[in-house]
Design a protein around this motif. Structure first.
Motif, PDB file in Angstrom:
ATOM      1  N   LEU A  65      -2.480   8.257 -13.103  1.00 42.58           N
ATOM      2  CA  LEU A  65      -2.410   8.722 -11.721  1.00 42.58           C
ATOM      3  C   LEU A  65      -2.205   7.530 -10.809  1.00 42.58           C
ATOM      4  O   LEU A  65      -2.910   6.521 -10.924  1.00 42.58           O
ATOM      5  CB  LEU A  65      -3.722   9.438 -11.361  1.00 42.58           C
ATOM      6  CG  LEU A  65      -3.912   9.837  -9.902  1.00 42.58           C
ATOM      7  CD1 LEU A  65      -2.878  10.879  -9.475  1.00 42.58           C
ATOM      8  CD2 LEU A  65      -5.336  10.357  -9.685  1.00 42.58           C
ATOM      9  N   ARG A  66      -1.255   7.635  -9.909  1.00 37.65           N
ATOM     10  CA  ARG A  66      -1.039   6.615  -8.877  1.00 37.65           C
ATOM     11  C   ARG A  66      -1.161   7.303  -7.530  1.00 37.65           C
ATOM     12  O   ARG A  66      -0.547   8.337  -7.297  1.00 37.65           O
ATOM     13  CB  ARG A  66       0.324   5.961  -9.018  1.00 37.65           C
ATOM     14  CG  ARG A  66       0.556   4.904  -7.942  1.00 37.65           C
ATOM     15  CD  ARG A  66       1.633   3.916  -8.321  1.00 37.65           C
ATOM     16  NE  ARG A  66       1.915   3.010  -7.233  1.00 37.65           N
ATOM     17  CZ  ARG A  66       1.295   1.868  -7.026  1.00 37.65           C
ATOM     18  NH1 ARG A  66       0.341   1.470  -7.840  1.00 37.65           N
ATOM     19  NH2 ARG A  66       1.605   1.087  -6.011  1.00 37.65           N
ATOM     20  N   VAL A  67      -1.982   6.705  -6.658  1.00 43.55           N
ATOM     21  CA  VAL A  67      -2.225   7.278  -5.339  1.00 43.55           C
ATOM     22  C   VAL A  67      -1.908   6.208  -4.293  1.00 43.55           C
ATOM     23  O   VAL A  67      -2.473   5.108  -4.341  1.00 43.55           O
ATOM     24  CB  VAL A  67      -3.692   7.740  -5.183  1.00 43.55           C
ATOM     25  CG1 VAL A  67      -3.898   8.407  -3.830  1.00 43.55           C
ATOM     26  CG2 VAL A  67      -4.080   8.689  -6.315  1.00 43.55           C
ATOM     27  N   PRO A  68      -1.030   6.511  -3.346  1.00 48.87           N
ATOM     28  CA  PRO A  68      -0.736   5.532  -2.293  1.00 48.87           C
ATOM     29  C   PRO A  68      -1.936   5.352  -1.364  1.00 48.87           C
ATOM     30  O   PRO A  68      -2.735   6.277  -1.174  1.00 48.87           O
ATOM     31  CB  PRO A  68       0.456   6.140  -1.546  1.00 48.87           C
ATOM     32  CG  PRO A  68       0.496   7.564  -1.924  1.00 48.87           C
ATOM     33  CD  PRO A  68      -0.239   7.731  -3.212  1.00 48.87           C
ATOM     34  N   TRP A  69      -2.066   4.167  -0.791  1.00 47.13           N
ATOM     35  CA  TRP A  69      -3.139   3.920   0.163  1.00 47.13           C
ATOM     36  C   TRP A  69      -2.922   4.784   1.398  1.00 47.13           C
ATOM     37  O   TRP A  69      -1.806   4.846   1.918  1.00 47.13           O
ATOM     38  CB  TRP A  69      -3.188   2.453   0.570  1.00 47.13           C
ATOM     39  CG  TRP A  69      -3.422   1.481  -0.537  1.00 47.13           C
ATOM     40  CD1 TRP A  69      -2.691   0.360  -0.795  1.00 47.13           C
ATOM     41  CD2 TRP A  69      -4.463   1.501  -1.519  1.00 47.13           C
ATOM     42  NE1 TRP A  69      -3.210  -0.310  -1.879  1.00 47.13           N
ATOM     43  CE2 TRP A  69      -4.304   0.380  -2.348  1.00 47.13           C
ATOM     44  CE3 TRP A  69      -5.518   2.373  -1.798  1.00 47.13           C
ATOM     45  CZ2 TRP A  69      -5.150   0.100  -3.417  1.00 47.13           C
ATOM     46  CZ3 TRP A  69      -6.360   2.103  -2.866  1.00 47.13           C
ATOM     47  CH2 TRP A  69      -6.179   0.978  -3.659  1.00 47.13           C
ATOM     48  N   PRO A  70      -3.969   5.431   1.889  1.00 46.00           N
ATOM     49  CA  PRO A  70      -3.827   6.308   3.058  1.00 46.00           C
ATOM     50  C   PRO A  70      -3.312   5.604   4.307  1.00 46.00           C
ATOM     51  O   PRO A  70      -2.557   6.178   5.090  1.00 46.00           O
ATOM     52  CB  PRO A  70      -5.250   6.841   3.292  1.00 46.00           C
ATOM     53  CG  PRO A  70      -5.941   6.693   1.983  1.00 46.00           C
ATOM     54  CD  PRO A  70      -5.315   5.496   1.325  1.00 46.00           C
ATOM     55  N   GLY A  71      -3.718   4.339   4.485  1.00 39.50           N
ATOM     56  CA  GLY A  71      -3.322   3.603   5.682  1.00 39.50           C
ATOM     57  C   GLY A  71      -1.995   2.873   5.564  1.00 39.50           C
ATOM     58  O   GLY A  71      -1.610   2.145   6.465  1.00 39.50           O
ATOM     59  N   GLY A  72      -1.306   3.039   4.448  1.00 36.27           N
ATOM     60  CA  GLY A  72      -0.040   2.341   4.233  1.00 36.27           C
ATOM     61  C   GLY A  72      -0.248   1.047   3.470  1.00 36.27           C
ATOM     62  O   GLY A  72      -1.353   0.731   3.038  1.00 36.27           O
TER      63      GLY A  72
END
Length: 104
Positions: A65-72
């Motif tokens: 699983l790869r999740v982008p950082w919420p703040g960019g």
């Protein structure tokens, strides 16, 4: 270009997440991944664009699983904690769980 954190920073963050926050890893996996019945999840890496987890479902099947950082995108060590906390908070929101207070 995606920022790459130094190996010693990666090792410290991953050790902390996998030693002290296994339940948080599972929450992130349940909220952001394709598997809702998660048996375990370990943070395996991160870079300036997001975090990575190895997730094992209750059926024993493993997925990455790869999740982008919420703040960019980020490029500073202190930003890693901020973004992981934001992922935890969003995971709790998505799952209808009250998040615990965060220490400074």
């Amino acid at each position: 270009m995606t920022y790459a954190f130094a190996p010693e920073i990666q090792q410290a963050v991953l050790a902390h997440m996998n030693d002290d926050h296994l339940d948080d890893n599972v929450l992130v996996a349940r909220a952001f991944g394709p598997v809702r019945a998660v048996a375990s999840a370990r943070m395996t890496g991160f870079d300036g664009d997001g975090g990575e987890w190895s997730v094992v479902g209750d059926d024993g099947a493993a997925v990455e699983l790869r999740v982008p950082w919420p703040g960019g995108p980020i490029a500073e060590r202190h930003e890693v904690r901020r973004e992981i906390v934001a992922l935890y908070d969003e995971a709790c929101r998505r799952l209808g769980i009250t998040p615990r207070p965060h220490g400074n």
